[in-house]
Design a protein around this motif. Structure first.
Motif, PDB file in Angstrom:
ATOM      1  N   HIS A  62      15.446  11.047 -55.576  1.00 37.77           N
ATOM      2  CA  HIS A  62      16.335  10.573 -54.523  1.00 37.77           C
ATOM      3  C   HIS A  62      15.776   9.404 -53.715  1.00 37.77           C
ATOM      4  CE1 HIS A  62      18.811  10.825 -50.821  1.00 37.77           C
ATOM      5  NE2 HIS A  62      19.755  11.068 -51.692  1.00 37.77           N
ATOM      6  N   GLU A  66      17.425   5.676 -52.908  1.00 34.31           N
ATOM      7  CA  GLU A  66      17.598   5.188 -51.533  1.00 34.31           C
ATOM      8  C   GLU A  66      16.962   3.810 -51.376  1.00 34.31           C
ATOM      9  OE1 GLU A  66      18.024   8.705 -48.244  1.00 34.31           O
ATOM     10  OE2 GLU A  66      15.996   8.117 -48.785  1.00 34.31           O
ATOM     11  N   LEU A  79      22.727   7.873 -58.727  1.00 32.26           N
ATOM     12  CA  LEU A  79      21.598   8.769 -59.024  1.00 32.26           C
ATOM     13  C   LEU A  79      22.214   9.917 -59.829  1.00 32.26           C
ATOM     14  CD1 LEU A  79      18.571   9.559 -58.499  1.00 32.26           C
ATOM     15  CD2 LEU A  79      19.377  10.857 -56.530  1.00 32.26           C
ATOM     16  N   LEU A  82      21.837  14.293 -58.193  1.00 28.41           N
ATOM     17  CA  LEU A  82      21.632  14.208 -56.749  1.00 28.41           C
ATOM     18  C   LEU A  82      20.587  15.229 -56.277  1.00 28.41           C
ATOM     19  CD1 LEU A  82      22.854  12.323 -54.716  1.00 28.41           C
ATOM     20  CD2 LEU A  82      24.689  13.972 -54.302  1.00 28.41           C
ATOM     21  N   ASP A  83      20.395  16.270 -57.086  1.00 29.71           N
ATOM     22  CA  ASP A  83      19.427  17.311 -56.715  1.00 29.71           C
ATOM     23  C   ASP A  83      17.995  16.952 -57.130  1.00 29.71           C
ATOM     24  OD1 ASP A  83      20.215  17.474 -59.359  1.00 29.71           O
ATOM     25  OD2 ASP A  83      20.099  19.659 -59.471  1.00 29.71           O
ATOM     26  N   GLY A  85      15.010  15.654 -56.146  1.00 27.36           N
ATOM     27  CA  GLY A  85      14.340  15.241 -54.904  1.00 27.36           C
ATOM     28  C   GLY A  85      12.849  15.099 -55.127  1.00 27.36           C
ATOM     29  N   SER A 116      11.773   9.657 -47.171  1.00 22.67           N
ATOM     30  CA  SER A 116      13.203   9.400 -47.003  1.00 22.67           C
ATOM     31  C   SER A 116      13.428   8.033 -46.351  1.00 22.67           C
ATOM     32  CB  SER A 116      13.821  10.489 -46.123  1.00 22.67           C
ATOM     33  OG  SER A 116      13.311  10.343 -44.806  1.00 22.67           O
ATOM     34  N   ASN A 261      11.436  17.800 -60.895  1.00 24.26           N
ATOM     35  CA  ASN A 261      12.501  16.908 -60.410  1.00 24.26           C
ATOM     36  C   ASN A 261      12.687  15.700 -61.318  1.00 24.26           C
ATOM     37  OD1 ASN A 261      13.440  17.957 -57.673  1.00 24.26           O
ATOM     38  ND2 ASN A 261      11.231  18.199 -57.632  1.00 24.26           N
ATOM     39  N   VAL A 281      24.417   6.867 -54.129  1.00 27.46           N
ATOM     40  CA  VAL A 281      23.488   6.974 -52.986  1.00 27.46           C
ATOM     41  C   VAL A 281      23.660   5.724 -52.144  1.00 27.46           C
ATOM     42  CG1 VAL A 281      21.048   7.001 -52.304  1.00 27.46           C
ATOM     43  CG2 VAL A 281      21.831   8.471 -54.163  1.00 27.46           C
TER      44      VAL A 281
END
Ligand code: 13P
Ligand code: SF4
Length: 304
Positions: A62, A66, A79, A82-83, A85, A116, A261, A281
């Motif tokens: 993620h 971003e 993306l 989306l899960d 991370g 983030s 991930n 995203v």
């Protein structure tokens, strides 16, 4: 649907949508195989910043999508999962960082890109594992707040007299590699150099012949005269290492070096994302603008 026809359809849709497929060096082999560009976090951010594609399909996690959205706000950033991370990125929050800043007023915040967008927006400058040293050296200050990776931070701190205030974050995947496992392999293969990522624990880094980002590893291996090399980073790196160096043997330092991930995204997910043009995203402007400042400042640091 066969894998070959999925790949074909992905390429057709990419052409139709004027899309580019970026994949991190840790992605599944079949994803790396069809990517337009594979690379480390730094290379992929730079690609996102300069691409003239209209759609960026980001095969990574993620925070990487971003970063692409921050640097290329006019593009559609997909993306596929989306899960996907990054647990290390989740270890630092805006509130926590604000508290640390309040304890050390005026001390610049260097933030590893594994964070983030909101945390980047609270930072002075970003870094990746490929440029962390140069980023820290570029600052005139004698004190640094470094988040979220305590391992990368303490590795960089060893090369400077600056005082570091480290966040206690870490990558659970790299942390699983223990020094005992490396010692054992070094005894078993005394002729094999050990190369590792700075996200590894300092007790592992201390045993390394070379410490570098994933892209740094491709360069190191290419130049090395060793026939056998022990690799201390996520297993996905082996795909290109083997392809580009068919005469060399690679020993993954631990079978636990798999990031769940990074392994989520399948070809089917990529196809579905391109068909539905989702999940997108998009970083909101009030976060994007200050986060971009920190990323731009990093990108402006000379690389050599
Ligand atoms: P880089 O080589 O891109 O820094 O890889 C490290 C990583 O863990 C990305 O999530
Ligand atoms: Fe995050 Fe580590 Fe996975 Fe990279 S390898 S995405 S740092 S958990």
């Amino acid at each position: 649907m066969s894998l070959e026809s999925i790949k074909l359809e992905i390429r057709e849709l990419l052409a139709k949508r004027k899309g580019v497929l970026l994949a991190h060096n840790y992605m599944r082999d079949e994803v790396q195989e069809i990517a337009d560009i594979t690379g480390d976090s730094l290379a992929l951010s730079m690609e996102a910043a300069k691409t003239d594609a209209e759609v960026i399909v980001f095969c990574g996690v993620h925070f990487m999508a971003e970063s692409a959205s921050i640097l290329a706000p006019d593009k559609t950033v997909l993306l596929p999962r989306l899960d996907a991370g990054c647990p290390m990125a989740d270890m630092v929050t805006v509130e926590g960082l604000r508290e640390l800043k309040a304890k050390h007023p005026g001390v610049p915040v260097v933030t590893y890109v594994n964070s983030s967008a909101a945390v980047k927006a609270e930072s002075d400058i970003c870094c990746t594992s490929a440029n962390a040293m140069k980023v820290v050296q570029s600052l005139p200050d004698q004190e640094i707040i470094f988040v979220p990776d305590r391992n990368l931070g303490s590795y960089v701190a060893k090369f400077t007299s600056k005082k570091f205030h480290l966040w206690e974050g870490y990558c659970p995947t790299h942390e699983r590699l223990r020094p005992e496992a490396v010692q054992k392999l070094k005894e078993q293969y005394p002729d094999a150099p050990f190369v590792c990522h700075p996200e590894c624990n300092p007790t592992v880094v201390a045993l390394a012949d070379h410490v570098c980002s994933t892209t740094g590893m491709y360069d190191y291996v290419k130049k090395s005269s060793a026939k056998r090399i022990i690799i201390g980073t996520e297993a996905g790196i082996l795909f290109r290492l083997k392809r580009e160096n068919p005469d060399k043997e690679f020993i993954l330092a631990s079978p636990a070096l798999i990031c769940p991930n990074m392994k989520l995204t399948s070809l089917e997910d990529i196809l579905e994302a391109l068909q539905k043009m989702a999940p997108v995203v998009k970083v909101p402007e009030e976060i994007r603008v200050p986060a971009k400042r920190a990323l731009d400042r990093m990108l402006a640091v000379p690389r050599d």
